[in-house]
Write an enzyme that holds these catalytic residues in place. Structure first.
Site, PDB file in Angstrom:
ATOM      1  N   ARG A 312       0.800  -1.230   0.000  1.00  0.00           N
ATOM      2  CA  ARG A 312       0.000   0.000   0.000  1.00  0.00           C
ATOM      3  C   ARG A 312       0.838   1.289   0.000  1.00  0.00           C
ATOM      4  O   ARG A 312       0.532   2.205  -0.760  1.00  0.00           O
ATOM      5  CB  ARG A 312      -1.007   0.006   1.152  1.00  0.00           C
ATOM      6  CG  ARG A 312      -1.974  -1.188   1.101  1.00  0.00           C
ATOM      7  CD  ARG A 312      -3.154  -1.048   2.049  1.00  0.00           C
ATOM      8  NE  ARG A 312      -4.097  -0.058   1.568  1.00  0.00           N
ATOM      9  CZ  ARG A 312      -4.200   1.165   2.012  1.00  0.00           C
ATOM     10  NH1 ARG A 312      -3.440   1.561   3.018  1.00  0.00           N
ATOM     11  NH2 ARG A 312      -5.038   2.005   1.478  1.00  0.00           N
ATOM     12  N   CYS A 342      14.748  -4.321  -4.271  1.00  0.00           N
ATOM     13  CA  CYS A 342      15.571  -3.467  -5.128  1.00  0.00           C
ATOM     14  C   CYS A 342      14.726  -2.493  -5.935  1.00  0.00           C
ATOM     15  O   CYS A 342      14.634  -2.599  -7.164  1.00  0.00           O
ATOM     16  CB  CYS A 342      16.401  -4.340  -6.058  1.00  0.00           C
ATOM     17  SG  CYS A 342      17.379  -5.487  -5.108  1.00  0.00           S
TER      18      CYS A 342
HETATM   19  N1  LLP Z   1     -17.164  -4.415  -3.291  1.00  0.00           N
HETATM   20  C1  LLP Z   1     -16.524  -4.192  -4.454  1.00  0.00           C
HETATM   21  C2  LLP Z   1     -17.235  -4.429  -5.708  1.00  0.00           C
HETATM   22  C3  LLP Z   1     -15.207  -3.710  -4.444  1.00  0.00           C
HETATM   23  O1  LLP Z   1     -14.590  -3.486  -5.602  1.00  0.00           O
HETATM   24  C4  LLP Z   1     -14.533  -3.513  -3.213  1.00  0.00           C
HETATM   25  C5  LLP Z   1     -13.159  -3.052  -3.175  1.00  0.00           C
HETATM   26  C6  LLP Z   1     -15.244  -3.775  -2.031  1.00  0.00           C
HETATM   27  C7  LLP Z   1     -16.551  -4.215  -2.106  1.00  0.00           C
HETATM   28  C8  LLP Z   1     -14.633  -3.601  -0.674  1.00  0.00           C
HETATM   29  O2  LLP Z   1     -14.289  -2.279  -0.435  1.00  0.00           O
HETATM   30  P1  LLP Z   1     -13.805  -1.809   1.026  1.00  0.00           P
HETATM   31  O3  LLP Z   1     -14.973  -1.948   1.972  1.00  0.00           O
HETATM   32  O4  LLP Z   1     -12.674  -2.667   1.445  1.00  0.00           O
HETATM   33  O5  LLP Z   1     -13.397  -0.424   0.830  1.00  0.00           O
HETATM   34  N2  LLP Z   1      -6.225  -2.254  -2.566  1.00  0.00           N
HETATM   35  C9  LLP Z   1      -6.865  -1.013  -2.218  1.00  0.00           C
HETATM   36  C10 LLP Z   1      -8.351  -1.142  -2.081  1.00  0.00           C
HETATM   37  C11 LLP Z   1      -9.013  -1.685  -3.329  1.00  0.00           C
HETATM   38  C12 LLP Z   1     -10.492  -1.829  -3.192  1.00  0.00           C
HETATM   39  C13 LLP Z   1     -11.062  -2.573  -4.330  1.00  0.00           C
HETATM   40  N3  LLP Z   1     -12.460  -2.849  -4.228  1.00  0.00           N
HETATM   41  C14 LLP Z   1      -6.238  -0.485  -0.936  1.00  0.00           C
HETATM   42  O6  LLP Z   1      -5.313  -1.109  -0.419  1.00  0.00           O
HETATM   43  O7  LLP Z   1      -6.614   0.572  -0.464  1.00  0.00           O
END
Ligand code: LLP
Length: 413
Positions: A312, A342
């Site tokens: 992140r 690296c």
């Molecule tokens: N539903 C859908 C269709 C989504 O695309 C996502 C997240 C969620 C639910 C869950 O979202 P949350 O409640 O966790 O915000 N890797 C990124 C976050 C990517 C989120 C992708 N979709 C990070 O580390 O911030």
């Protein structure tokens, strides 16, 4: 609220000193708190007690089997985005009828697997996907339960990589085409269109974009009902943010009440897909300082955790709190906390003022439970770290550290 606290200066997870976990599991290691996960699951469900609902944990945030089964015990369903995630939820003992399948690029094989499993809903994101799903369902002589994922064109005011509900994003069916897509879906013989779905983005720290999305969807629901629709589900996605630093996201109760108010008078089962808010603050990444290193204009603390373990900071410039495990020294200094990979992008913190730490000491990277291990890779041929689950005064390794053998599994010299 979480269960990482100091006792006599030393950092604990619940009743276990992190030092003891490092001694047994080694470092780096992800350490999760059962109490935090259970509490978050309950707090997330509570505001919706008065209405038909299912909170589906977004598996991509944190997909360890032990954690999925713990959340299943708490009455949660699951939001998946791949055949691999379907496999995980079923391995964790999930009822397929508690699983919704999102994602812009489902393959024919994944659709077939989910139909065979008998999941609750496919969140369909395009006309082309509707046609393919109809064909696969027809081949299997089944009917596919479908929600249309609508792009409500709402600005979530978050990081551009995780804003999904804007017109320009690849996600969902544009609001302007929704009515037509619905007609198409109804006309396809092997689909049952039973819901609408949206997800506006991730790490939202205000309620307003969620409420705006509900407003958009309600106006669409009115149109579809005029067209004779019989909808049963409304899925509002995930996205509720957490406090990494000094953000003040709404409490789940505030968020939930605002949604319930916006949904007043609408008799549909509410689905939610939270990931981060459940898992984010339920884990730390425990790492050991390898070296201190001074450059002309910078002071570096080199840890045994790197960008492959926690992506992140490198990918989003994300801020994660960092703290020593032993009683923090009074003396503070400004450092870059970096890993052994690296790449100059391999940092966990930049220009961060921290209590001084020496080589050999343990530090934690906080709020690492969501999109932490699940985004870890083997870059630089680094085995992925173990995952440890603490419960009261006990802990167990719920995923072993990878071995060098694991690194080359499936390869043929
Ligand atoms: N539903 C859908 C269709 C989504 O695309 C996502 C997240 C969620 C639910 C869950 O979202 P949350 O409640 O966790 O915000 N890797 C990124 C976050 C990517 C989120 C992708 N979709 C990070 O580390 O911030």
């Amino acid at each position: 609220m979480n269960h990482f606290r100091r006792r006599a200066g030393e950092l604990y997870c619940e009743d276990v000193p992190l030092e003891a976990i490092a001694a047994q599991a080694g470092t780096p290691a992800y350490v999760y708190s059962t109490a935090t996960l259970r509490r978050h699951a309950r707090v997330m469900r509570a505001p919706f007690a008065g209405r038909e609902h299912l909170v589906c944990f977004s598996v991509k945030a944190c997909s360890n089997l032990a954690i999925l089964s713990l959340l299943r015990e708490e009455g949660l369903g699951f939001d998946i985005v791949s055949g691999g995630e379907l496999y995980r939820t079923l391995e964790a003992g999930a009822d397929p009828k508690s699983v919704v399948f999102s994602g812009v690029g489902k393959t024919a094989r994944e659709m077939a697997e989910a139909l065979d499993a008998g999941i609750l809903l496919f969140n369909v994101e395009s006309e082309a996907e509707l046609r393919l799903l109809d064909r696969i369902a027809g081949q299997k002589r089944r009917r596919a339960p479908v929600s249309l994922r609508i792009n409500p064109d709402v600005d979530p005011r978050t990081h551009p990589y995780i804003a999904t509900g804007l017109k320009r994003s690849k996600f969902g069916i544009p609001r302007s085409r929704a009515r037509e897509a619905y007609r198409l879906a109804r006309a396809l013989p092997h689909l049952d269109v039973v819901g609408l779905d949206c997800h506006v983005g991730s790490q939202l720290i205000e309620v307003a974009p969620f409420v705006e999305a509900v407003r958009e969807l309600r106006s669409l629901i009115d149109e579809l009902v005029d067209d004779g629709a019989a909808l049963r589900y409304l899925d509002l996605g995930g996205g509720l943010g957490i406090s990494y630093r000094d953000e003040r996201p709404p409490l789940p109760m505030t968020y939930g009440r605002a949604l319930c108010d916006a949904l007043e008078g609408l008799d549909l089962t509410l689905l939610l897909e939270p990931g981060r808010v459940l898992a984010g603050n339920a884990a730390v990444l425990l790492t050991r300082v390898l070296f201190r290193k001074d450059a002309d204009e910078k002071r570096f603390v080199v840890t045994d955790a790197a960008m492959n373990d926690l992506l992140r900071p490198a990918l989003y410039g994300a801020y994660h709190e960092i703290a020593p495990v032993q009683r923090p020294r009074r003396r503070r200094e400004t450092v870059d906390v970096v890993g052994p990979v690296c790449e100059s992008g391999d940092f966990l913190a930049q220009d961060r003022e921290l209590p001084a730490v020496e080589a050999g000491e343990l530090v934690v990277i906080h709020s690492a439970g969501a999109y932490g291990f699940s985004m870890a890779s083997n870059y630089n041929s680094r085995p992925r770290p173990p995952e440890v689950l603490v419960d009261g005064d006990r802990f167990r390794i719920v995923r072993e550290r990878e071995s060098y053998r694991d690194l080359v599994r499936g390869e043929r010299p």
